[in-house]
Design a protein around this motif. Sequence first.
Motif, PDB file in Angstrom:
ATOM      1  N   LYS A  14       0.858  -1.182   0.000  1.00  0.00           N
ATOM      2  CA  LYS A  14       0.000   0.000   0.000  1.00  0.00           C
ATOM      3  C   LYS A  14       0.895   1.232   0.000  1.00  0.00           C
ATOM      4  N   SER A  17      -1.538   1.620  -5.907  1.00  0.00           N
ATOM      5  CA  SER A  17      -1.406   1.380  -4.467  1.00  0.00           C
ATOM      6  C   SER A  17      -1.744   2.605  -3.628  1.00  0.00           C
ATOM      7  N   THR A  61      -5.147  -1.514  -1.651  1.00  0.00           N
ATOM      8  CA  THR A  61      -4.118  -2.380  -1.090  1.00  0.00           C
ATOM      9  C   THR A  61      -3.886  -3.526  -2.064  1.00  0.00           C
TER      10      THR A  61
END
Length: 205
Positions: free
Chosen positions: A68, A162, A166
């Motif tokens: 992420k 990202s 996620t």
Amino acid sequence: MKIFAVGMNYLQHNKELLGSLIKTEEPVIFTKADSALLKDGKPFFVPDWSERVDYEAEVVVRICRLGKGIPARFAHRYYDAVTVGVDFTARDWQEKARQGGLPWEICKGFDGSAVIGEWQPLSPEDDVQNLRFRLDINGATVQEGCTANMLYRVDELIAWLSRFFTLKTGDLLFTGTPAGVGPVKVNDHLQGWLEDRKVLDFYCK
């Protein structure tokens, strides 16, 4: 598993689609349902609710770890294999969606619309931005491309995605198609090549 795809990532395809050489201000991202995934050489069933379904050959990247907010300089750590895939598009339904300013889920994400071939592992020496690929239909080449011509590079796309999603192990990224898209019909035989290796082979039914 999530299936991400990038639209308008090759200039010549943008010209054939929109009539001009356009680079979008930011990546054009859409998603496909998990039921869109088609693999292992299984046949693609041309939907009877569309008057024109187009093939779009693309390099597909496999995400290999959780991430992420990934900086582009570290993005190469988050994918480990590539293949050739076909992003099938119900072109008539896409045109209706465009005209109405509507989403693309039906025209892009229907069952079987995300075909992938055999995965090719990436080594540290491999350059994901210098891969040649092509699609043959019934023995004739209909699309050829090189990832060097992407408008948004793979690492840029990973970083961009990202920010909002996620990324998880097993997620897929279709990276965009070069020029040469066109319709398929029942009994067409599609074969995809990555460099000199055939990685994709299936029929339309």
